[in-house]
Motif scaffolding. Structure first.
Motif, mmCIF file in Angstrom:
data_model
loop_
_atom_site.group_PDB
_atom_site.id
_atom_site.type_symbol
_atom_site.label_atom_id
_atom_site.label_comp_id
_atom_site.label_asym_id
_atom_site.label_seq_id
_atom_site.Cartn_x
_atom_site.Cartn_y
_atom_site.Cartn_z
ATOM 1 N N ARG A 1 9.798 -8.190 4.902
ATOM 2 C CA ARG A 1 8.887 -7.044 5.064
ATOM 3 C C ARG A 1 7.836 -7.400 6.108
ATOM 4 O O ARG A 1 7.173 -8.418 6.003
ATOM 5 C CB ARG A 1 8.233 -6.706 3.731
ATOM 6 C CG ARG A 1 9.221 -6.217 2.700
ATOM 7 C CD ARG A 1 8.599 -6.146 1.323
ATOM 8 N NE ARG A 1 7.485 -5.236 1.246
ATOM 9 C CZ ARG A 1 7.524 -3.993 0.773
ATOM 10 N NH1 ARG A 1 8.663 -3.536 0.282
ATOM 11 N NH2 ARG A 1 6.456 -3.231 0.742
ATOM 12 N N VAL B 1 8.763 1.134 5.055
ATOM 13 C CA VAL B 1 8.645 -0.315 5.147
ATOM 14 C C VAL B 1 9.498 -0.772 6.324
ATOM 15 O O VAL B 1 10.695 -0.458 6.397
ATOM 16 C CB VAL B 1 9.118 -0.996 3.850
ATOM 17 C CG1 VAL B 1 9.083 -2.513 4.002
ATOM 18 C CG2 VAL B 1 8.261 -0.553 2.671
ATOM 19 N N LEU C 1 4.056 -1.693 7.000
ATOM 20 C CA LEU C 1 4.164 -0.456 6.244
ATOM 21 C C LEU C 1 3.547 0.644 7.090
ATOM 22 O O LEU C 1 2.393 0.538 7.517
ATOM 23 C CB LEU C 1 3.418 -0.582 4.915
ATOM 24 C CG LEU C 1 3.373 0.653 4.038
ATOM 25 C CD1 LEU C 1 4.779 0.981 3.528
ATOM 26 C CD2 LEU C 1 2.435 0.421 2.865
ATOM 27 N N GLU D 1 6.020 6.699 3.007
ATOM 28 C CA GLU D 1 5.681 5.374 3.499
ATOM 29 C C GLU D 1 6.974 4.673 3.880
ATOM 30 O O GLU D 1 7.931 4.681 3.111
ATOM 31 C CB GLU D 1 4.932 4.573 2.443
ATOM 32 C CG GLU D 1 3.545 5.114 2.171
ATOM 33 C CD GLU D 1 2.769 4.249 1.211
ATOM 34 O OE1 GLU D 1 3.370 3.448 0.470
ATOM 35 O OE2 GLU D 1 1.538 4.374 1.199
ATOM 36 N N THR E 1 11.162 -3.855 8.374
ATOM 37 C CA THR E 1 11.597 -5.234 8.130
ATOM 38 C C THR E 1 12.101 -5.871 9.421
ATOM 39 O O THR E 1 12.529 -5.189 10.346
ATOM 40 C CB THR E 1 12.719 -5.287 7.084
ATOM 41 O OG1 THR E 1 13.849 -4.573 7.568
ATOM 42 C CG2 THR E 1 12.267 -4.694 5.756
#
Length: 81
Positions: free
Chosen positions: A31, A24, A34, A22, A26
């Motif tokens: 954030r 993330v 995902l 996974e 940004t």
């Protein structure tokens, strides 16, 4: 990973997701998203929905008529026709 990095390396992001990772994403230190592997479906949820939503008699008749007119590449009829 920043949004810019993800954009520039999108194929690598997809490869990582395919391996089960996974990622993330940004933007400006926040954030944003995902990205990960898609869940595998086995059709059970679709069967549950179809079982709970029966067509009325007229629509069921239309479905049966359409099925009777269909064949696959080998000439076999639609299952249940």
């Amino acid at each position: 990973m920043t949004a810019t990095e993800a954009s520039r390396n999108f194929a690598a992001v997809l490869d990582a997701a395919e391996r089960g990772e996974e990622i993330v994403i940004t933007r400006a230190g926040r954030r944003l998203a995902l990205i990960g592997p898609a869940p595998a479906g086995n059709g059970a949820a679709l069967n549950d929905i179809l079982a709970s939503c029966r067509p009325d008699d007229s629509f069921a008749s239309d479905i049966a008529a359409a099925r009777s007119l269909t064949t696959d590449e080998l000439g076999a009829t639609w299952p249940g026709a």
